[in-house]
Design a protein around this motif. Structure first.
Motif, PDB file in Angstrom:
ATOM      1  N   GLN A 196       0.824  -1.201   0.000  1.00  0.00           N
ATOM      2  CA  GLN A 196       0.000   0.000   0.000  1.00  0.00           C
ATOM      3  C   GLN A 196       0.856   1.247   0.000  1.00  0.00           C
ATOM      4  N   SER A 197       1.973   1.218   0.733  1.00  0.00           N
ATOM      5  CA  SER A 197       2.866   2.380   0.760  1.00  0.00           C
ATOM      6  C   SER A 197       3.478   2.625  -0.614  1.00  0.00           C
ATOM      7  N   GLN A 218       2.067   1.692  -3.454  1.00  0.00           N
ATOM      8  CA  GLN A 218       0.952   2.124  -4.296  1.00  0.00           C
ATOM      9  C   GLN A 218       0.701   3.614  -4.134  1.00  0.00           C
ATOM     10  N   THR A 219       0.745   4.093  -2.913  1.00  0.00           N
ATOM     11  CA  THR A 219       0.543   5.518  -2.650  1.00  0.00           C
ATOM     12  C   THR A 219       1.629   6.346  -3.313  1.00  0.00           C
ATOM     13  N   ARG A 220       2.857   5.817  -3.291  1.00  0.00           N
ATOM     14  CA  ARG A 220       3.984   6.538  -3.871  1.00  0.00           C
ATOM     15  C   ARG A 220       3.894   6.639  -5.386  1.00  0.00           C
TER      16      ARG A 220
END
Length: 206
Positions: free
Chosen positions: A72-73, A75-77
């Motif tokens: 998820q981290s 993906q956010t980036r």
């Protein structure tokens, strides 16, 4: 190479593996595709799961939370550049990567080829080489010298196809031409010819 589908990127949690992401993003942007991040962990289907089922369940829950948070981290980036999806799977990485690629209809795989650290250490060794040998999809493999530059802005403008005169080497040409056409890149066909003195050590042809 398929003209549809996502770019699949297997990750093992190591920093070097993540350096393949800019290459995957550049390819996805050039082809108007999305990126799917995949992590496969070994799971608890072993003696532990049979002997201590409650402990195995707790480990599985925490592992899914951990890997889910990790992806998820990332993906956010990456979300500001291309559409990104994430998948966490349990099992043997060699099998699951191919299974996931088929399930989601991936067009290509992007992997890093070796490393010294990582959560599972499965990607950089047998799994990467197995993908190169057995994957039914084109595989973009980034080696350590290519990945260590750390370039954030990567583009594919020139593709080289090395040839040695064999049908096996020429089998790569349809993929190379399709890739070049899809991203508007130049394509150079390269053949290295030995010096005559190496081929004919005792006599030289006219």
């Amino acid at each position: 190479m398929r003209d549809h589908g996502t770019i699949l990127v297997p990750l093992d949690g190591s920093e070097l593996a993540e350096k393949a992401l800019p290459h995957a993003v550049a390819l996805a942007k050039a082809q108007g595709a999305s990126v799917t991040l995949l992590t496969v962990w070994e799971g608890t289907e072993s003696e532990l799961g049979t002997t201590f089922p409650s402990m195995a369940m707790e480990i599985e829950t925490k592992a899914r939370e951990h890997f889910g948070s990790y992806l998820q981290s990332l993906q956010t980036r990456l979300a500001a550049t291309v559409p990104v999806e994430t998948i966490v799977r349990e099992g043997d990485a060699n099998e699951e990567i191919g299974r996931v690629a088929d399930e989601i209809g991936a067009r290509a795989l992007v992997v890093a080829t070796h490393g010294r650290s990582g959560i599972g250490r499965w990607l950089y060794g047998s799994t990467a080489s197995r993908l190169l040998r057995h994957s039914s999809l084109p595989v973009l493999a980034g080696g350590p010298h290519a990945l260590e530059h750390g370039k954030a802005d990567i583009s594919f403008t020139h593709i080289m196809a090395p040839l040695d005169g064999t049908p096996l080497a020429e089998a790569a040409l349809p993929h190379a031409t399709a890739l070049a056409a899809s991203i508007g890149a130049r394509l150079s066909l390269v053949r290295v010819v030995r010096w005559a003195v190496q081929s004919y050590p005792y006599t030289l042809p006219e």
